[in-house]
Design an enzyme around this catalytic site. Sequence first.
Site, short mmCIF file in Angstrom:
data_model
loop_
_atom_site.label_atom_id
_atom_site.label_comp_id
_atom_site.label_asym_id
_atom_site.label_seq_id
_atom_site.Cartn_x
_atom_site.Cartn_y
_atom_site.Cartn_z
N HIS A 73 -11.68 2.43 2.86
CA HIS A 73 -12.54 1.47 2.14
C HIS A 73 -13.11 0.42 3.09
O HIS A 73 -13.28 -0.74 2.72
CB HIS A 73 -11.78 0.76 1.02
CG HIS A 73 -11.28 1.67 -0.06
ND1 HIS A 73 -11.98 1.91 -1.22
CD2 HIS A 73 -10.14 2.41 -0.15
CE1 HIS A 73 -11.30 2.75 -1.98
NE2 HIS A 73 -10.18 3.07 -1.36
N ASN A 147 -10.74 2.63 -8.60
CA ASN A 147 -11.76 3.51 -8.03
C ASN A 147 -12.74 3.92 -9.12
O ASN A 147 -12.49 3.68 -10.30
CB ASN A 147 -11.13 4.78 -7.45
CG ASN A 147 -10.58 4.58 -6.04
OD1 ASN A 147 -10.89 3.61 -5.37
ND2 ASN A 147 -9.75 5.52 -5.61
N HIS A 338 -4.46 -6.59 -3.59
CA HIS A 338 -3.09 -6.09 -3.51
C HIS A 338 -2.64 -5.69 -4.91
O HIS A 338 -2.66 -6.54 -5.83
CB HIS A 338 -2.20 -7.21 -2.95
CG HIS A 338 -0.78 -6.81 -2.72
ND1 HIS A 338 -0.35 -5.50 -2.76
CD2 HIS A 338 0.31 -7.55 -2.42
CE1 HIS A 338 0.94 -5.47 -2.50
NE2 HIS A 338 1.37 -6.70 -2.30
N TYR A 361 -0.55 -2.64 0.68
CA TYR A 361 -1.67 -3.60 0.75
C TYR A 361 -1.26 -4.87 1.47
O TYR A 361 -2.01 -5.41 2.29
CB TYR A 361 -2.23 -3.88 -0.65
CG TYR A 361 -2.96 -2.68 -1.21
CD1 TYR A 361 -2.26 -1.55 -1.61
CD2 TYR A 361 -4.34 -2.64 -1.28
CE1 TYR A 361 -2.91 -0.42 -2.08
CE2 TYR A 361 -5.01 -1.51 -1.75
CZ TYR A 361 -4.29 -0.41 -2.15
OH TYR A 361 -4.94 0.71 -2.60
FE1 HDE Z 1 -5.81 2.06 -1.53
N1 HDE Z 1 -5.60 1.08 0.24
N2 HDE Z 1 -4.12 3.10 -1.14
N3 HDE Z 1 -6.06 3.22 -3.19
N4 HDE Z 1 -7.49 1.12 -1.91
C1 HDE Z 1 -6.45 0.16 0.72
O1 HDE Z 1 -5.76 -1.88 1.62
C2 HDE Z 1 -3.21 2.78 -0.18
C3 HDE Z 1 -5.22 4.19 -3.66
C4 HDE Z 1 -8.22 1.17 -3.06
O2 HDE Z 1 -12.09 -3.56 -1.44
C5 HDE Z 1 -5.92 -0.53 1.94
O3 HDE Z 1 -6.66 -3.90 2.07
C6 HDE Z 1 -2.07 3.64 -0.28
C7 HDE Z 1 -5.55 4.53 -5.02
C8 HDE Z 1 -9.36 0.29 -2.98
O4 HDE Z 1 -10.58 -4.40 -0.09
C9 HDE Z 1 -4.55 0.12 2.15
C10 HDE Z 1 -2.33 4.49 -1.32
C11 HDE Z 1 -6.62 3.74 -5.34
C12 HDE Z 1 -9.25 -0.32 -1.73
C13 HDE Z 1 -4.47 1.08 1.00
C14 HDE Z 1 -3.60 4.13 -1.86
C15 HDE Z 1 -6.92 2.94 -4.20
C16 HDE Z 1 -8.07 0.21 -1.10
C17 HDE Z 1 -6.84 -0.52 3.11
C18 HDE Z 1 -1.47 5.62 -1.84
C19 HDE Z 1 -7.41 3.73 -6.65
C20 HDE Z 1 -10.21 -1.31 -1.13
C21 HDE Z 1 -7.32 -1.95 3.25
C22 HDE Z 1 -0.11 5.29 -2.04
C23 HDE Z 1 -6.63 3.30 -7.79
C24 HDE Z 1 -9.91 -2.71 -1.54
C25 HDE Z 1 -6.59 -2.70 2.28
C26 HDE Z 1 -10.94 -3.64 -0.98
C27 HDE Z 1 -7.63 -0.19 0.16
C28 HDE Z 1 -3.40 1.82 0.76
C29 HDE Z 1 -4.20 4.86 -2.92
C30 HDE Z 1 -8.01 2.01 -4.22
C31 HDE Z 1 -4.35 0.82 3.48
C32 HDE Z 1 -0.86 3.59 0.63
C33 HDE Z 1 -4.81 5.53 -5.91
C34 HDE Z 1 -10.44 0.08 -4.02
O5 HDE Z 1 -3.52 -0.80 2.08
#
Ligand code: HDE
Length: 702
Positions: A73, A147, A338, A361
């Site tokens: 993202h 999402n 977060h 997060y």
């Molecule tokens: Fe994320 N995800 N994600 N994700 N995600 C990040 O956090 C993570 C998942 C989502 O506009 C990171 O600050 C793991 C699902 C959005 O700043 C990170 C897992 C969904 C955004 C991270 C998931 C999301 C992130 C990268 C599986 C939809 C952007 C930077 C266990 C419900 C937020 C950050 C923004 C961002 C981890 C799965 C949505 C790496 C470990 C499911 C919208 O922390």
Amino acid sequence: MAKDKPSAKQQQLDGYRVSRESGYLTTQQGVRVDHTDDALTVGERGPTLLEDFHAREKITHFDHERIPERVVHARGAGAYGYFEPYDDSLAEFTVARFLTTPGKQTPVFVRFSTVAGSRGSADTVRDVRGFATKFYTEQGNYDLVGNNFPVFFIQDGIKFPDFVHAVKPEPHNEIPQAASAHDTLWDFVSLQPETLHTIMWLMSDRALPRSYRMMQGFGVHTFRLVNARGEGTFVKFHWKPKLGVHSLVWDECQKIAGKDPDFNRRDLWDAIEAGDFPEWELGVQLVPESDEFNFQFDLLDATKIIPEEQVPVRPVGRMVLNRNPDNFFAETEQVAFHTANVVPGIDFTNDPLLQFRNFSYLDTQLIRLGGPNFAQLPVNRPLADVRNNQQDGYGQHAIPQGRSSYFKNTIGGGCPALADEDVSRHYTEKVDGHKIRQRAKSFQDHYSQARMFWKSMSAVEAKHIIAAFAFELGKVEVREIRSAVVAQLNLVDHELASQVAGKLGLPEPAEESVDDKMPASPALSQLNTARDSAATRKIALLAADGVDVRGVERFRQAMGEYGAIVEVLAPAGGGTLSGGQGGELSVDRAITTMASVLYDAVVVPCGPASVEALANDGYAVHFVTEAYKHLKAVGAFGAGVDLLRTAGVAEQFANGSDVVVSHGVVTTTAAEDTLPDAFSEQFAVAVAQHRAWDRDTDPVPA
Ligand code: HDE
């Protein structure tokens, strides 16, 4: 730009804003500077001096301008606004007041994003879109980090690094950027069938949003609402856009990626600047705890949806985005979402993906934002009071007062004190089990919801899915991977697999019995979305000298009443065109700087000399041909109809002043003051339809 009165969050941010458009240039220490074009040297051609503190500070700060981009993202666009609930009907389920106090406006910041690409990648790639909302509630910050798909690729967070490594550019050469069409992703998919449901969404038009404003949002996981008695109710969160859910076509996406890589973020920015504030309705699906095991799937499995036909989405309130950020980095880049930022009344479930996110997060933010005080950054600061015994760390902005920084204490009068009202208490769930490393049996069905999605598509959506698989797998170099994916698709649907195999030159797979326990869900098809408004749609009006100025004005005024935006495009930009029957028309842009893919529709007005000039201009002709191929509304009046003929538009045209509509092509031979209102009315209907799906020029072959 129309703005509501500043929210409490905007007032808080006011204290941080620094105008660069007034005052004197200073150093970071506030010392005024009178020269910033030449460094301090000994003599005209001599060595540069270290004592030049201004030059040193300037270059040092520059060297440190970058922070790590988000691992996923990375590319996004953000905006502020507010959320307000319609009524207090959720009060029996949750103590979260922002959801239950009717009319109470809670400030929000929303960040939309693509997932796979780097910060500088294009907006219109085939990808999931992030839809993350921070609610600055009076009970603390609540983040709904969702999402635009309701499901995710994996079930257990331990697979997240594997999945992300597979979809990101390949590690040896960092190719391809922001694209899923490469071997490693499809290798992963073929070996990890839990991805298939989300892969169906990724291959569908949902992965190609026309606008962030026309996208659904989903919390994905099953969360829990908790009421005043401590009772829990399972909940799924949904955002539904007021403008309906609409997508681009793939050929268009690829072209936009070159013509305007900022297409989606520009669209969001421009709409807010124009006062066309994007709006979504928040809805919830509520499931009593007693029904936890009454579904054909596990509520804790993030690769599954609860079909809306099974549990209706109950409207809760609306969100409006009405203010662009002042500074991209300070706000959109530094915002820290977060999943564990919850407020009283909202809690988690044991979804193993969600539990990982609750760790990840915060961990990510520590490295991205350089230490533990990122919650003090203006965009992240809660409106609720923050008081605790945490201290120090990089970038501490607060100046805590007093001698005690521990609990319990007598020196500080026992403060900050523990509250017993309005607190976040973890839901008391009874848990019992052995430590095991094993996927739940109830998580093992990877096909029936993928099949449900496929069965719910309209013919045109299904055709696009087949074409998307053919495109993506066509880019895969290792033949075995292509075959392995087709074998997996065969377990979703034989027809789907056979069609994809045919387009890849692979043998048709043998039919297998498939799991067909989920009925189709009509709510999944975008054809069932709202298509009743031309509001905020962009119409290109092609003109040259000799144009019918009065006709254009009539048309433009009528379109303005529908809320559509008309831009005049001419062979040369910037000036004015002289009308064939007098008058002038100012030009918004040169045709050569734009392209049909950047508009929702095209119209060619009368004016024989104007039309003749356009017919001799390759850009103008191509513009119309391409808009027609991409199934957009195409209109012409008076002599304008001739340009449609030149451009190869093969439809039925008007041969009188009546308005003829043929597959989204709207024509009349009338012009000037006789241009009938019906022309604009019919054109607005065609624009509102989004695309003429029944036109047989879809660039995706059947
Ligand atoms: Fe994320 N995800 N994600 N994700 N995600 C990040 O956090 C993570 C998942 C989502 O506009 C990171 O600050 C793991 C699902 C959005 O700043 C990170 C897992 C969904 C955004 C991270 C998931 C999301 C992130 C990268 C599986 C939809 C952007 C930077 C266990 C419900 C937020 C950050 C923004 C961002 C981890 C799965 C949505 C790496 C470990 C499911 C919208 O922390």
